[in-house]
Design an enzyme around this catalytic site. Structure first.
Site, PDB file in Angstrom:
ATOM      1  N   ALA A  83     -18.906 -36.071  -1.719  1.00 47.42           N
ATOM      2  CA  ALA A  83     -18.646 -37.437  -1.265  1.00 47.42           C
ATOM      3  C   ALA A  83     -17.243 -37.590  -0.669  1.00 47.42           C
ATOM      4  O   ALA A  83     -17.036 -38.405   0.219  1.00 47.42           O
ATOM      5  CB  ALA A  83     -18.853 -38.419  -2.400  1.00 47.42           C
ATOM      6  N   ASN A 163     -16.472 -46.325  -9.971  1.00 51.09           N
ATOM      7  CA  ASN A 163     -16.477 -45.143 -10.834  1.00 51.09           C
ATOM      8  C   ASN A 163     -15.572 -45.269 -12.060  1.00 51.09           C
ATOM      9  O   ASN A 163     -15.410 -44.305 -12.800  1.00 51.09           O
ATOM     10  CB  ASN A 163     -16.076 -43.910 -10.019  1.00 51.09           C
ATOM     11  CG  ASN A 163     -14.744 -44.099  -9.323  1.00 51.09           C
ATOM     12  OD1 ASN A 163     -14.600 -44.987  -8.472  1.00 51.09           O
ATOM     13  ND2 ASN A 163     -13.767 -43.303  -9.684  1.00 51.09           N
ATOM     14  N   GLN A 191     -21.815 -43.355  -6.945  1.00 50.62           N
ATOM     15  CA  GLN A 191     -22.164 -43.736  -8.323  1.00 50.62           C
ATOM     16  C   GLN A 191     -23.384 -44.654  -8.354  1.00 50.62           C
ATOM     17  O   GLN A 191     -23.853 -45.020  -9.427  1.00 50.62           O
ATOM     18  CB  GLN A 191     -20.988 -44.444  -9.004  1.00 50.62           C
ATOM     19  CG  GLN A 191     -19.746 -43.593  -9.175  1.00 50.62           C
ATOM     20  CD  GLN A 191     -19.882 -42.518 -10.242  1.00 50.62           C
ATOM     21  OE1 GLN A 191     -20.893 -42.410 -10.938  1.00 50.62           O
ATOM     22  NE2 GLN A 191     -18.861 -41.703 -10.381  1.00 50.62           N
ATOM     23  N   CYS A 338      -9.907 -37.963 -11.095  1.00 54.19           N
ATOM     24  CA  CYS A 338      -9.220 -37.398  -9.941  1.00 54.19           C
ATOM     25  C   CYS A 338      -7.735 -37.739  -9.901  1.00 54.19           C
ATOM     26  O   CYS A 338      -6.941 -36.987  -9.352  1.00 54.19           O
ATOM     27  CB  CYS A 338      -9.878 -37.883  -8.659  1.00 54.19           C
ATOM     28  SG  CYS A 338     -10.321 -39.602  -8.749  1.00 54.19           S
TER      29      CYS A 338
HETATM   30  C1  PLP Z   1     -16.822 -38.653  -7.612  1.00 59.13           C
HETATM   31  C2  PLP Z   1     -16.720 -39.680  -6.566  1.00 59.13           C
HETATM   32  C3  PLP Z   1     -16.380 -39.347  -5.247  1.00 59.13           C
HETATM   33  C4  PLP Z   1     -16.010 -37.938  -4.841  1.00 59.13           C
HETATM   34  O1  PLP Z   1     -17.142 -37.114  -4.866  1.00 59.13           O
HETATM   35  P1  PLP Z   1     -16.976 -35.529  -4.767  1.00 59.13           P
HETATM   36  O2  PLP Z   1     -18.370 -35.073  -4.459  1.00 59.13           O
HETATM   37  O3  PLP Z   1     -16.481 -35.077  -6.087  1.00 59.13           O
HETATM   38  O4  PLP Z   1     -16.051 -35.240  -3.643  1.00 59.13           O
HETATM   39  C5  PLP Z   1     -16.325 -40.350  -4.314  1.00 59.13           C
HETATM   40  N1  PLP Z   1     -16.603 -41.619  -4.637  1.00 59.13           N
HETATM   41  C6  PLP Z   1     -16.946 -41.986  -5.880  1.00 59.13           C
HETATM   42  C7  PLP Z   1     -17.252 -43.409  -6.171  1.00 59.13           C
HETATM   43  C8  PLP Z   1     -17.015 -41.027  -6.886  1.00 59.13           C
HETATM   44  O5  PLP Z   1     -17.341 -41.391  -8.121  1.00 59.13           O
END
Ligand code: PLP
Length: 401
Positions: A83, A163, A191, A338
């Site tokens: 994402a 998230n 999410q 993160c």
């Molecule tokens: C985890 C997350 C991301 C990032 O996704 P990755 O696949 O780990 O790069 C982006 N947006 C939201 C809302 C997330 O929870």
């Protein structure tokens, strides 16, 4: 100290941190395996049976993903590395496409870093970015959002589900506003996939980001779904090369990952009703257990406005870093994974919570494989360690520094 370690070694670890990542569902794993073994071909090498098999699997997965997000038959699905990449492609890809034309971007204050950071980059590179506030429950203020859009606006980006709090955003309404004002709408649905209704056509979503590892799939695979065919998309690529994914994402396709993303979505959608019920019961058990056993608990956000598994709360005077340092075998977190555990939550801050509430915030997310026994273990351990911290002679001083 030794006793604590001995205790830890006999305790089964419990995972209630499903916002950070989720375990791989064995059914997803099973679907991936052939593409690591016999069907290892490169889908771009479709002059032979190896490539053809891989291509078939990729195109089947693409159809599944397109349908899962309510795309039209023309809609595109660009497979990415997750994402973060999907969000970057939607935002920077739009900015590059627009060049000197429309240079204004709109984003909510509670977006994931992978949306906020590209927006910050744009703000530092000749564009204007407006940040739309949220209410005390973390829900985007629609009136401000509407007022913020100008004829210069290239893109509005608002997530489906947050998230940190699990707050569900009014994306249908945002899509309607964007359509009416002739502005593109990007939704980070990482999410939300398989948990809240998502329909690109009905909701007017132009770009939608997905990630497999938040829905019981593997890490390192995601997608950016596009309302129109990839070749008609108003995006510039981030990566240039062999021209895969209609030139929007060069690089050899991650075939096992792609198959897994589709399978993970398929399972989410086929089990959503039953799963929501079960997970909500466990979340409520967790919430009630903590409220009944620990005093001075404040709920951050309204559980009726979140996805079923989410719970975010603050424990009066108990720093989350101090509490979480007391155990490793129960997976909870302070802020988002993160930002690092000590980073201040921009989400809770945007909701208007004060510093103490934010420093003592705990983020739980119950998931598919949790049991009532898991919840009992979490409540018991949190209660015990909060009691320990509050019994320290220095308690009451630490949080004021
Ligand atoms: C985890 C997350 C991301 C990032 O996704 P990755 O696949 O780990 O790069 C982006 N947006 C939201 C809302 C997330 O929870």
């Amino acid at each position: 100290m030794q006793r604590a370690q001995a205790e830890a070694s006999v305790t089964q670890p419990v995972y209630v941190d499903h916002f950070a990542t989720t375990p791989l569902d064995p059914r997803v794993f099973e679907a991936m395996v052939p593409f690591y073994n016999a069907d290892f071909g490169n889908p771009s090498s479709d002059g032979h049976i190896f490539g053809q098999r891989a291509r078939q699997a990729v195109e089947g997965a693409r159809d599944t993903v397109r349908q899962a997000v309510g795309g039209s038959p023309d809609s595109g699905v660009i497979f990415t590395g997750g994402a973060t990449e999907s969000n970057n492609l939607a935002i920077r890809g739009t900015a590059d496409f627009e060049g000197d034309r429309r240079k204004h971007f709109v984003v909510s204050s509670v977006e994931h870093k992978s949306v906020l950071e590209p927006m910050r980059w744009l703000a530092n590179n000749g564009r204007t970015v407006s940040v739309v506030p949220v209410d005390a429950n973390g829900i985007v203020d629609l009136q401000t959002l509407e007022r913020t859009i100008t004829p210069e606006t290239a893109l509005v980006s608002v997530m489906a589900v947050n998230n940190e709090t699990g707050a569900v955003q009014p994306i249908r309404e945002i899509g309607a506003i964007a359509k009416e004002r002739g502005v593109r709408f990007h939704c980070d649905a990482t999410q939300g996939a398989g948990k809240v209704p998502l329909n690109m056509v009905e909701f007017g979503i132009d770009y939608l980001s997905l990630s497999a590892h938040k829905i019981y799939g593997p890490k390192g695979i995601g997608a950016l779904c596009t309302a129109v065919a990839p070749k008609a998309t108003e995006l510039y690529p981030l990566t240039l090369g062999g021209g895969q994914e209609h030139g929007l994402r060069s690089g050899t396709l991650n075939v096992p990952g792609i198959v897994a993303l589709a399978k993970a979505l398929e399972i989410m959608l086929s089990e959503v009703a039953e799963e929501a019920l079960r997970i909500r019961q466990l979340r409520d058990k967790l919430k009630e257990g903590i409220l009944a056993n620990v005093r001075g608990v404040s709920l951050n956000g309204d559980s009726n406005l979140t996805i079923p598994g989410a719970l975010n709360l603050s424990i009066d005077g108990v720093r989350s870093t101090a509490l979480l340092a007391r155990f490793q075998e129960i997976a909870i977190s302070g802020a988002a994974a993160c930002g690092g555990q000590s980073a201040k939550s921009h989400v809770l801050s945007a909701m208007g919570l004060d510093r103490h509430r934010i420093q003592s915030a705990l983020r739980f997310c119950v998931g598919r494989f949790n049991t009532p026994e898991d919840i009992d273990a979490v409540v018991e351990r949190v209660t015990k360690e909060v009691g320990w911290i509050r019994a320290q002679p220095t308690f009451g001083m630490s949080h004021s520094v």
